[in-house]
Design a protein around this motif. Sequence first.
Motif, short mmCIF file in Angstrom:
data_model
loop_
_atom_site.label_atom_id
_atom_site.label_comp_id
_atom_site.label_asym_id
_atom_site.label_seq_id
_atom_site.Cartn_x
_atom_site.Cartn_y
_atom_site.Cartn_z
N SER A 253 0.83 -1.20 0.00
CA SER A 253 0.00 0.00 0.00
C SER A 253 0.86 1.25 0.00
O SER A 253 2.01 1.25 0.42
CB SER A 253 -0.88 -0.01 1.25
N SER B 171 -6.13 5.12 -12.81
CA SER B 171 -6.73 5.06 -11.49
C SER B 171 -7.61 6.28 -11.21
O SER B 171 -8.70 6.17 -10.65
CB SER B 171 -5.61 4.94 -10.45
N ALA C 104 -12.65 6.22 -6.89
CA ALA C 104 -12.14 5.70 -5.62
C ALA C 104 -12.90 4.45 -5.20
O ALA C 104 -12.33 3.53 -4.60
CB ALA C 104 -12.24 6.78 -4.54
N LYS C 105 -14.18 4.39 -5.52
CA LYS C 105 -14.96 3.21 -5.14
C LYS C 105 -14.56 1.99 -5.97
O LYS C 105 -14.48 0.88 -5.44
CB LYS C 105 -16.44 3.49 -5.29
N ASN D 18 -11.66 1.50 -7.32
CA ASN D 18 -10.36 1.08 -6.78
C ASN D 18 -10.51 0.38 -5.44
O ASN D 18 -9.75 -0.53 -5.12
CB ASN D 18 -9.42 2.29 -6.65
N ALA D 19 -11.48 0.81 -4.66
CA ALA D 19 -11.67 0.20 -3.33
C ALA D 19 -12.06 -1.27 -3.42
O ALA D 19 -11.75 -2.04 -2.51
CB ALA D 19 -12.73 0.98 -2.54
N ASN E 4 -4.61 8.09 1.78
CA ASN E 4 -5.05 6.72 1.49
C ASN E 4 -4.14 5.69 2.14
O ASN E 4 -4.59 4.62 2.55
CB ASN E 4 -5.15 6.49 -0.03
N ASP F 4 -5.45 2.89 4.70
CA ASP F 4 -5.20 1.45 4.58
C ASP F 4 -4.60 0.88 5.86
O ASP F 4 -4.94 -0.24 6.28
CB ASP F 4 -4.24 1.17 3.41
N LYS G 270 -10.05 11.35 -1.61
CA LYS G 270 -11.10 10.60 -2.31
C LYS G 270 -11.30 9.20 -1.76
O LYS G 270 -12.41 8.70 -1.70
CB LYS G 270 -10.85 10.58 -3.82
N GLU G 271 -10.22 8.54 -1.34
CA GLU G 271 -10.38 7.18 -0.79
C GLU G 271 -11.07 7.21 0.57
O GLU G 271 -11.81 6.29 0.92
CB GLU G 271 -9.02 6.49 -0.65
N ALA H 295 -14.73 8.01 -0.11
CA ALA H 295 -15.47 6.98 -0.87
C ALA H 295 -16.24 6.04 0.02
O ALA H 295 -17.29 5.52 -0.36
CB ALA H 295 -14.50 6.19 -1.76
N GLN H 296 -15.74 5.78 1.22
CA GLN H 296 -16.42 4.84 2.09
C GLN H 296 -17.19 5.54 3.21
O GLN H 296 -17.71 4.88 4.11
CB GLN H 296 -15.42 3.81 2.64
#
Lengths: 148, 148, 148, 148, 148, 148, 148, 148
Positions: free
Chosen positions: E8, E42, E64-65, E67-68, E93, E97, F121-122, F125-126
Amino acid sequence: MKLQVYLSGEIHSGWREELINEAERQLLPVDFLAPVLNHDASDNVGVEILGAEESNFWKDHKAAKINAIRIKNSIEKADVVVVKFGDKYKQWNAAFDAGYAAALGKSYIVVHSKEFTHALKEVDAQAMAVAENIEQVLKILEYITLPE
Amino acid sequence: MKLQVYLSGEIHSGWREELINEAERQLLPVDFLAPVLNHDASDNVGVEILGAEESNFWKDHKAAKINAIRIKNSIEKADVVVVKFGDKYKQWNAAFDAGYAAALGKSYIVVHSKEFTHALKEVDAQAMAVAENIEQVLKILEYITLPE
Amino acid sequence: MKLQVYLSGEIHSGWREELINEAERQLLPVDFLAPVLNHDASDNVGVEILGAEESNFWKDHKAAKINAIRIKNSIEKADVVVVKFGDKYKQWNAAFDAGYAAALGKSYIVVHSKEFTHALKEVDAQAMAVAENIEQVLKILEYITLPE
Amino acid sequence: MKLQVYLSGEIHSGWREELINEAERQLLPVDFLAPVLNHDASDNVGVEILGAEESNFWKDHKAAKINAIRIKNSIEKADVVVVKFGDKYKQWNAAFDAGYAAALGKSYIVVHSKEFTHALKEVDAQAMAVAENIEQVLKILEYITLPE
Amino acid sequence: MKLQVYLSGEIHSGWREELINEAERQLLPVDFLAPVLNHDASDNVGVEILGAEESNFWKDHKAAKINAIRIKNSIEKADVVVVKFGDKYKQWNAAFDAGYAAALGKSYIVVHSKEFTHALKEVDAQAMAVAENIEQVLKILEYITLPE
Amino acid sequence: MKLQVYLSGEIHSGWREELINEAERQLLPVDFLAPVLNHDASDNVGVEILGAEESNFWKDHKAAKINAIRIKNSIEKADVVVVKFGDKYKQWNAAFDAGYAAALGKSYIVVHSKEFTHALKEVDAQAMAVAENIEQVLKILEYITLPE
Amino acid sequence: MKLQVYLSGEIHSGWREELINEAERQLLPVDFLAPVLNHDASDNVGVEILGAEESNFWKDHKAAKINAIRIKNSIEKADVVVVKFGDKYKQWNAAFDAGYAAALGKSYIVVHSKEFTHALKEVDAQAMAVAENIEQVLKILEYITLPE
Amino acid sequence: MKLQVYLSGEIHSGWREELINEAERQLLPVDFLAPVLNHDASDNVGVEILGAEESNFWKDHKAAKINAIRIKNSIEKADVVVVKFGDKYKQWNAAFDAGYAAALGKSYIVVHSKEFTHALKEVDAQAMAVAENIEQVLKILEYITLPE
C-alpha cells in the motif's frame, strides 16, 4: 459483575423456579432468561397466531421458529447458559442449545444424572462444568459472582 | 463451486458410505468430511493415548475432546452439514452438531424419519432442508452443485 | 489476484452467459458463481425432492431454502457480487442478496437502467459501482484484475 | 428480557404507529426503532444539508447514505426486525434490510399479503415468521416477551 | 508458509517493483498484491467506465470506489500489509489502509523516513515494524518466511 | 435511539466544543466521545508516566499507544464517527481512524474543505457523508436522531 | 482433511523435528508451522534489521514484534495448535500463544510433564488434550486424520 | 466514557485493592473486574461443589474451568485488561489471559519489574503499555478517562 444466565432444557419439572427463587433469596447478581415454559402454548403458538396447518410438520415448524426468536436472543445475550437434561424425552433441543452456545464461545454448565454420562459425552466435553443437580449450579453461580 | 460436506450423526448404519459412493459415481463436485466412525476406537481414544482413568466420566471426557478436534474443524470447514438421526440411541451429539452449525450460520440438512417430527422441531426449524432418506440428500447435493 | 464473482438477480435474460463468455475470451482471472438458472427446476425443487405440498407457500418455502444453500455459500465465497435488476418482476431476491452482501462487508456492483434510480437508491448507496449495462461490469472486472 | 425491534419497510401507511400504540397499551417490554418516516425529508435530506446536485442519481445517493447511518445502526442494535411489504411500489429497500438482517443472523418477521408469496419466497425462507397483518406481529411480540 | 503481502501507499516511485524483483530473485515464498499503479487510469476509471461527471467530487468518488473493490479485497486476503509513505503528497489513502489493516487485526509494516516520526506516531504505534527503506522490508519478509 | 459519536481528527481548533455545545443546546440524544485534546499532555504522556526515552521515536511510540487505548475503545463503542481534516498538518491519524472505522463497518462522516477533494477521495469513498463544515454535521446528527 | 498444525513453545529441544519427521514417515496429512527456531536470530532480529537500540527493552520489543508477524499468522492459519512447556525458563510466550488460540476458538493440545499440573491448570482447562510427551501428540494427530 | 478494567495476574499481593482504592478516591470513571482472589477457594472450588477427585489433575481441571467462566466473561466485557506479573511462581495464567486479550483485540497493560523484560518480550510486544508499578497504571487510567 452482574450475569445473564439462560436456562435451557427440561421443561417438565420446576427446576428453573427452584433455582431462580434460591438465587433471589441469596441476592445473587444474576438475571435469568428462559424459554416460554407453558408447554401447550409453546407447541401451538405457530398455528394459534399465524393460522392452521394440515400437517404436523408445518404446525411444529411455525411454532419452533417463533420460539427460536426468543431462544436465539437469550443465548446470544447470556453470559452463562445452563442446560438441564431430565430423565424423560429426547430433549434434542437442549443439546442443540448447548451446541449453539459452544459455537458462540459461551460458557455453559450441563446438568444431568450419572446415567447419561456416556450419551452426553460430547455435550459435556465442551462444558465449563457438569453438575448433577440444581444445588451445584446455584453454588457455581454464587461462586463466580463473589464480589471483586 | 466445489462443496465441503460434513456428515454428522448416526454411526451405526452405512449411510455415509452409501451417500459417498453414489456421489462419487455421479461425479458430484463434493468432498465429504466425517467423524471417526470406528465406534470402539472413538470411545477409547482418550485412555488409549493419554492414559487410563478410573472413572467412566473422565474416560469419556478425554475421548470426546480428542474427537471434538476433528468435529469442530470439520464443521468449521464445511459448506453444508448433513445431520442424520437414526432410530436408536439418544444421539445428543447429532443435535449438538446441528446447534453448532446453526450458530456459525452454516446451512445444514437434517435427515430423520417422520416419527421424530415433533421431537426434532427445534433442530428442523433452522435447517435448510428436512429429508427422510439419503436419496433425498443426494438429490439436494446434486441440485445445488449443478454447473453454473 | 483471482476473483470469485457471484452473479445475482435477473434470470430471464442471458446476461450471465454474455458476461462469462466475454470474460473468458479476455482471459480475465475471474471465477463466476451463479444460482441455479433453470426457472422451473428452481421453483419446483422443494416438492420434487422432498415431497408434495398442498399450499403454495410451503412449496415455495422448501424450494427457496434449498436454493439458499447455494446462494448463501456463493455470496460468502465471493470477492465481488454483481446484482442485476431487469425490467420485469419484483426481483426482491436481488435486493435481498445485495443487503446480505452489504452486511458481510462484500463489495457489490449494481446493474440497472436509469428508470430505477430512485427506487433502488438504498441498494445503490452501499454499492461500489452502479452500472447500466454488462459491458460496464466487464470493464470494471477487467480493471480491478489488472496484473500487479 | 426487553427487546429492541426495528420496523422496516412500507412507509405509506400507519402500521408502525398502530403497532407501537398497541404494544404500549399492553405494556410490552419492547422498544421500537424506525427509519425517518417523513417521506419528503427523507428524499431530500442529502441536498438539503450537503448542497444541491444536478443529477437525480447523486441527489438520491446523498440522501440514501444519510438515511443508511440510521438504518444500519438500527438493524445492528435490533433483537428482532419486522419487515413489512405493502401493496404499492418496488420496496427494494425492505428486501435489502431483510437480507442485511439475515446476514447478521438477526431474527426477522416478514409481513405481506398472500399475493406476494411467490415473489417473496427468498425473503420468507430465512424469516422466523411470515405474517399477513400487524395483529399477528403484535401477538408474536407479546408471546416472545412473556415473563420468565 | 506462503505469505500474501499487500503493498500500500506511495505510487510515484518504483519501490514495489524493486521489492518484488528482489523477493523473486531470492525465491521468497511471498505473493504480492498491489493497487492499480497507473495513476491516470486510477484517477479516471470512474468516468471512463461509468460515464462523465460534471463535478470533480463525483468523478473522484466513482474512481475511488472502483479502486476500493481491489484494495479492500487485497487487504482482507493479505497476511501482511506494507504501507510506504513517500516524501510527497498527503497520502491519506496510505494511512487509511493502515487503519483498515489495524482494525482487521492484520500485521502491517510501515516504511517512512525519520522526518515523519512524529506525524506518523499513531500509524507506527500499531505496526509490527517501522522501517526506513525497502531493504529492511525485504529482510523482514525473508526472516519471517524462513523454512520451518 | 441514543447515539454515541466519536469526534476524530483536527485538534487545533474548537470544532468539537462548538458541535457539542450546539448539540446540547438542541437536546440531541447524542453522547460525544473524543481523544485527549490537550496537545502537550497527549504528546508527552508516554514519558511522563512510563519514564524518559532518549529517542523521539520511542517517546512518540509510548504516547501514541496510551492514546490508542482511548481511541480504539471510542471508535469501537461509537455508532457514528466524525473525522475532521483541518487545513494544517499531515493529519494521518485522522485518515487512520477513518480506515479503522471503515473496516469495523462503522458509519463515518468526513469533514473537510473542497480543496482536499482529490487527496481525500479514498477516505470520502467509504464515508456515509462528506461535509464541509460543522453545521452540516450537526444537521445530520439532528436528522438521524429524529424521534421514531 | 489435511490439517495445519502450529508448534508453539519450547525451543531448546528437538521435539518439533522429532514430531515432524515421524509424521512424515507415517505420511500423516499434516502441514506443520513453527516460529523461527534459531534462538540468536530470533532475539536479535529487531536490531539486526531495523537498527541498534540502547536499551534491552526496545531491542527485545522490536524483535518480538517481527516474530509476532509470523506467530500470529501461523496460529490464525492453524487448525490445531500444539503448545509444549519444557522444564526450563518462564515460557510465558507459550502460555500467551495458548490464550491466543483459545480466544480464537482454535483447538489446542498442551504438552508438559506432570510436575506442572497445578501451575498450568488454566492453560490445560481450555485445551482439547493434555499430553506428557510427543508420542502422544503424534498419536492424536494420527487419530484425528484417519481417512473418512 | 466509563471503562471496564479487568485485573489479571498476581494474586499474592494487595495490588488490586491498592489500585481500586486509589481509583475510587480519585473518582475515576472505572469499574474493576477481577478473578476470585481467595486462593484456597479458587483451588478447591471444583471438588467442593462438584465432588471429590482422586487425581490432582482432575481436581485442578474442575476448578480451573469454573474459574474460567468468570475470567472469560470478565475479559470479554473489559475495555482494558491489566496483567500483573509478580516476582514469584510461574504465572502462566497471567500470560494466558494476555494472549486471550490480544486475540480479541483488547487493549492491555502489562505490569512487571525490569528483570522480566526479556522473558516477557512477546507479552509486552502486543501491549499498549508496559508499566513497572501500580502508580503508573493508575496514571494511565486517569489519563485515558480525562473528560471529553
